[in-house]
Design an enzyme around this catalytic site. Structure first.
Site, PDB file in Angstrom:
ATOM      1  N   HIS A 155       0.816   0.612  -8.980  1.00 52.76           N
ATOM      2  CA  HIS A 155       0.945  -0.034  -7.674  1.00 52.76           C
ATOM      3  C   HIS A 155       2.246  -0.808  -7.518  1.00 52.76           C
ATOM      4  O   HIS A 155       2.675  -1.061  -6.393  1.00 52.76           O
ATOM      5  CB  HIS A 155      -0.249  -0.969  -7.441  1.00 52.76           C
ATOM      6  CG  HIS A 155      -1.527  -0.226  -7.208  1.00 52.76           C
ATOM      7  ND1 HIS A 155      -1.860   0.309  -5.990  1.00 52.76           N
ATOM      8  CD2 HIS A 155      -2.546   0.090  -8.051  1.00 52.76           C
ATOM      9  CE1 HIS A 155      -3.033   0.912  -6.075  1.00 52.76           C
ATOM     10  NE2 HIS A 155      -3.476   0.795  -7.317  1.00 52.76           N
TER      11      HIS A 155
ATOM     12  N   ASP B  70       3.850   7.643   8.708  1.00 51.42           N
ATOM     13  CA  ASP B  70       2.976   7.645   7.534  1.00 51.42           C
ATOM     14  C   ASP B  70       3.765   8.207   6.355  1.00 51.42           C
ATOM     15  O   ASP B  70       4.410   9.259   6.465  1.00 51.42           O
ATOM     16  CB  ASP B  70       1.735   8.507   7.795  1.00 51.42           C
ATOM     17  CG  ASP B  70       0.758   8.445   6.646  1.00 51.42           C
ATOM     18  OD1 ASP B  70      -0.089   7.539   6.641  1.00 51.42           O
ATOM     19  OD2 ASP B  70       0.834   9.315   5.754  1.00 51.42           O
TER      20      ASP B  70
ATOM     21  N   ASP C 169      -0.137   2.693   3.948  1.00 55.10           N
ATOM     22  CA  ASP C 169       1.194   3.296   3.954  1.00 55.10           C
ATOM     23  C   ASP C 169       1.577   3.750   5.358  1.00 55.10           C
ATOM     24  O   ASP C 169       2.402   4.644   5.526  1.00 55.10           O
ATOM     25  CB  ASP C 169       1.240   4.483   2.982  1.00 55.10           C
ATOM     26  CG  ASP C 169       0.274   5.599   3.370  1.00 55.10           C
ATOM     27  OD1 ASP C 169      -0.671   5.325   4.145  1.00 55.10           O
ATOM     28  OD2 ASP C 169       0.458   6.746   2.912  1.00 55.10           O
TER      29      ASP C 169
ATOM     30  N   ASP D  39       4.267  -0.657  -4.167  1.00 56.69           N
ATOM     31  CA  ASP D  39       4.656  -1.862  -3.430  1.00 56.69           C
ATOM     32  C   ASP D  39       6.157  -1.894  -3.173  1.00 56.69           C
ATOM     33  O   ASP D  39       6.608  -2.304  -2.091  1.00 56.69           O
ATOM     34  CB  ASP D  39       4.249  -3.116  -4.201  1.00 56.69           C
ATOM     35  CG  ASP D  39       2.746  -3.363  -4.163  1.00 56.69           C
ATOM     36  OD1 ASP D  39       2.045  -2.670  -3.400  1.00 56.69           O
ATOM     37  OD2 ASP D  39       2.270  -4.244  -4.903  1.00 56.69           O
TER      38      ASP D  39
ATOM     39  N   ASN E 134       1.196   5.900  -6.323  1.00 56.48           N
ATOM     40  CA  ASN E 134       0.347   4.836  -6.877  1.00 56.48           C
ATOM     41  C   ASN E 134      -0.426   5.320  -8.093  1.00 56.48           C
ATOM     42  O   ASN E 134      -0.530   4.624  -9.111  1.00 56.48           O
ATOM     43  CB  ASN E 134      -0.633   4.332  -5.815  1.00 56.48           C
ATOM     44  CG  ASN E 134      -0.031   3.251  -4.939  1.00 56.48           C
ATOM     45  OD1 ASN E 134       0.893   2.556  -5.342  1.00 56.48           O
ATOM     46  ND2 ASN E 134      -0.546   3.099  -3.739  1.00 56.48           N
TER      47      ASN E 134
END
Length: 236
Positions: A124, A111, A154, A128, A119
């Site tokens: 974003h 994680d 994530d 990404d 973000n």
């Protein structure tokens, strides 16, 4: 109330193949029923060969298209790794193999720490890009026999197949050390990646739900330590 998705009729890939075959069969029947063609055996034979060749070519094309669509259904479009559905299918197959052949392996959950703040603060697009970089790193640093997936926003998973406990755990920790060294530039800043890790060993007696739960719990326990956090570093 949640939004309801409008129902749309979908044609199964196999239905497309059958429809195409039916159409070509109808064309062939019309051709051989032509009185002119019927009086010419050579012409009839050539027509049959042409239709057979065309049918085979189209079936090969459509079979390839179906395989491509099936691959897309189990692939994460952002990272190119397996998605959750694809990974759970792979996990199930390998647990069945473990039960049958007395095999063992390791499930790793990873994680990304601080992903939400990236973000929120930088958009974003930055998030990404981070996911793509991690996905590429995992793909390049596992064995050909192992599997990597993006199973959540994530969250990533790696399945070490037919692997002994200690060496597999070290490979998983090596992946996290590698992720901790990743970085990329965004709007003049360097994003440094960090990850938490949870491990669960499986053998011939393991069940999928229990294995996933153990890996997930171990990952959250690692995250609670608070020893790693993704952060933005301003150069200079």
């Amino acid at each position: 109330m949640g939004m309801r998705r409008a129902k749309t009729a979908r044609t199964a890939p196999t239905d497309t193949v059958l429809t195409m075959e039916d159409s070509m069969t109808a064309r062939f029947r019309r051709a051989i029923s032509d009185p002119v063609i019927s009086r010419s055996p050579a012409h009839l034979r050539n027509q049959a060969l042409n239709f057979a060749a065309e049918t085979e070519s189209r079936i090969v094309e459509l079979t390839s298209r179906i395989a491509h669509l099936e691959a897309l259904a189990v692939t994460d479009d952002l990272t190119g790794l397996l998605n959750r559905r694809g990974f759970e299918n792979v996990l199930q197959r390998n647990l069945l193999s473990a039960a049958r052949y007395d095999e063992a392996g390791l499930l790793a959950y990873l994680d990304l720490d601080g992903f939400k703040s990236i973000n929120d603060e930088h958009g974003h697009l930055a998030g990404d890009e981070l996911l793509r970089i991690v996905g590429y790193f995992l793909k390049q640093n596992i064995r050909a026999t192992d599997y990597a997936a993006r199973v959540g926003g994530d969250e990533f998973a790696v399945l070490f197949v037919r692997a002994q406990n200690a060496p597999a755990r070290e490979r998983a920790r090596s992946l996290v050390r590698g992720i901790d060294k990743l970085s990329f530039r965004h709007n003049g800043k360097t994003v440094v990646v960090r990850a938490s890790l949870g491990l669960a060993y499986y053998d011939a007696n393991s069940e999928q739900a229990e294995l996933l739960a153990r890996a997930d719990a171990a990952m959250y326990a690692d995250k609670k330590k608070g020893s790693r956090a993704a952060r933005m570093i301003i150069n200079g």
